[in-house]
Design an enzyme around this catalytic site. Sequence first.
Site, mmCIF file in Angstrom:
data_model
loop_
_atom_site.group_PDB
_atom_site.id
_atom_site.type_symbol
_atom_site.label_atom_id
_atom_site.label_comp_id
_atom_site.label_asym_id
_atom_site.label_seq_id
_atom_site.Cartn_x
_atom_site.Cartn_y
_atom_site.Cartn_z
ATOM 1 N N GLY A 98 -51.661 -64.983 -50.593
ATOM 2 C CA GLY A 98 -51.080 -64.986 -51.923
ATOM 3 C C GLY A 98 -49.583 -65.217 -51.879
ATOM 4 O O GLY A 98 -48.931 -64.978 -50.859
ATOM 5 N N GLY A 147 -55.024 -63.639 -48.359
ATOM 6 C CA GLY A 147 -55.897 -64.137 -49.411
ATOM 7 C C GLY A 147 -56.604 -65.434 -49.049
ATOM 8 O O GLY A 147 -57.650 -65.750 -49.617
ATOM 9 N N GLU A 170 -51.146 -57.614 -43.786
ATOM 10 C CA GLU A 170 -50.587 -56.916 -44.943
ATOM 11 C C GLU A 170 -49.841 -55.630 -44.600
ATOM 12 O O GLU A 170 -48.877 -55.261 -45.295
ATOM 13 C CB GLU A 170 -51.699 -56.617 -45.955
ATOM 14 C CG GLU A 170 -52.189 -57.841 -46.733
ATOM 15 C CD GLU A 170 -53.209 -58.661 -45.952
ATOM 16 O OE1 GLU A 170 -53.601 -59.730 -46.445
ATOM 17 O OE2 GLU A 170 -53.609 -58.239 -44.846
ATOM 18 N N ASP A 178 -56.485 -56.950 -48.381
ATOM 19 C CA ASP A 178 -57.183 -57.045 -49.667
ATOM 20 C C ASP A 178 -57.948 -58.358 -49.764
ATOM 21 O O ASP A 178 -58.258 -58.973 -48.756
ATOM 22 C CB ASP A 178 -56.178 -56.890 -50.812
ATOM 23 C CG ASP A 178 -55.275 -58.105 -50.980
ATOM 24 O OD1 ASP A 178 -54.765 -58.611 -49.958
ATOM 25 O OD2 ASP A 178 -55.084 -58.558 -52.120
#
Length: 401
Positions: A98, A147, A170, A178
Amino acid sequence: MHNAKGLLGRIVRDKLWRFGYRRSFCSLKVTPEDLDYQVLVEGSGCSRTAILNRPPALNALTTHMGYRLQKLYKNWEEDPNIGFVMMKGSGRAFCAGGDIVSLYHLRKRGSPDAIREFFSSLYSFIYLLGTYLKPHVAILNGVTMGGGTGVSIPGTFRVATDRTIFATPETIIGFHPDAGASFNLSHLPGRLGEYLGLTGLKISGAEMLACGLATHYIRSEEVPVMEEQLKKLLTDDPSVVESSLEKCAEVAHPEKTGVIRRIDLLEKCFSHDTVEEIIDSLEIEAGRKKDTWCIMTLRRLKESSPLSLKVALRSIREGRLQTLDQCLIREYRMSLQGLIGPMSGNFCEGVRARLIDKDEAPKWDPPSLEKVSEDMVDNYFSALTPTEPDLDLPVKLRESI
């Protein structure tokens, strides 16, 4: 002057690469007419290909990309003339995750609804992909991180190459794995998921194949040949698509020093109930064997956010007992806590230190594992408020795995 700028750019990219990131997460300004170009479409025969198209940002994902992918994939699923779907990235990456610098600025500006929309659009697409009714081929010819793993791993087939680099980095920026990572990582062999989720360290395309993250492996120079063969297929039968992939596939041999060769050691060190016990176990192994791999793993864990480490471990352990939709709904709550909630300072500090100021000296809160309480971890898994709506997934219409 031009050469000096080029040298400085390379130095900055090299420093970010150490932590599993490159320029991929830079925030690029776009005009409305540019937005649809963030996901291009190729059509041939009865297949369609979605092309993630932000090459200067290593195809980092945006809210608009999440919405556009949802629209395209729903239309293709309903079209009887389309048999299967592919996804690839422009340039030297598949997708590096992301656009976290944009998220950082949204957080700093106080735009919680835009943050909600970002996670909702992407997680909803991931669920759509995980329940897709047609064969799907993700061509992971380059960086595949964060992502980027979420928008590829849930599909039918994942093709890795010698250029593929996989990571979920992350915790190094004060966040949590995530985009479905708690589901994907928790289903890997042994304790590989805990290792990848906590350390965020990279593995190769050959290692992806060995552990099941990839279904096929080919050399990067053979990707165009494979694509041409796939585009000639007139089928919606996954076994036919698989046969075509296998004609191009090669045997991959993970490096002898790679983590895949250390499954027993991972089981010994990463099966413990707490992060503290995992670190203690690694320190014992490092002292006993003088193992550089153990030393490197320890260093990475100690560079990461203490709260993120404890959150990541619990998330992956919970993911083993949950379906994809349950993981995404829980991760949505966690992501809002991590970006909007009272503990969101760690994300801001991590992005600042790694990608904005680049001093690589984040001041985590709490600063050590012993100061991370059970209540802090519990709060990370709860809704922002009693009235905060959960992620709305069409679970009654599309059965999850």
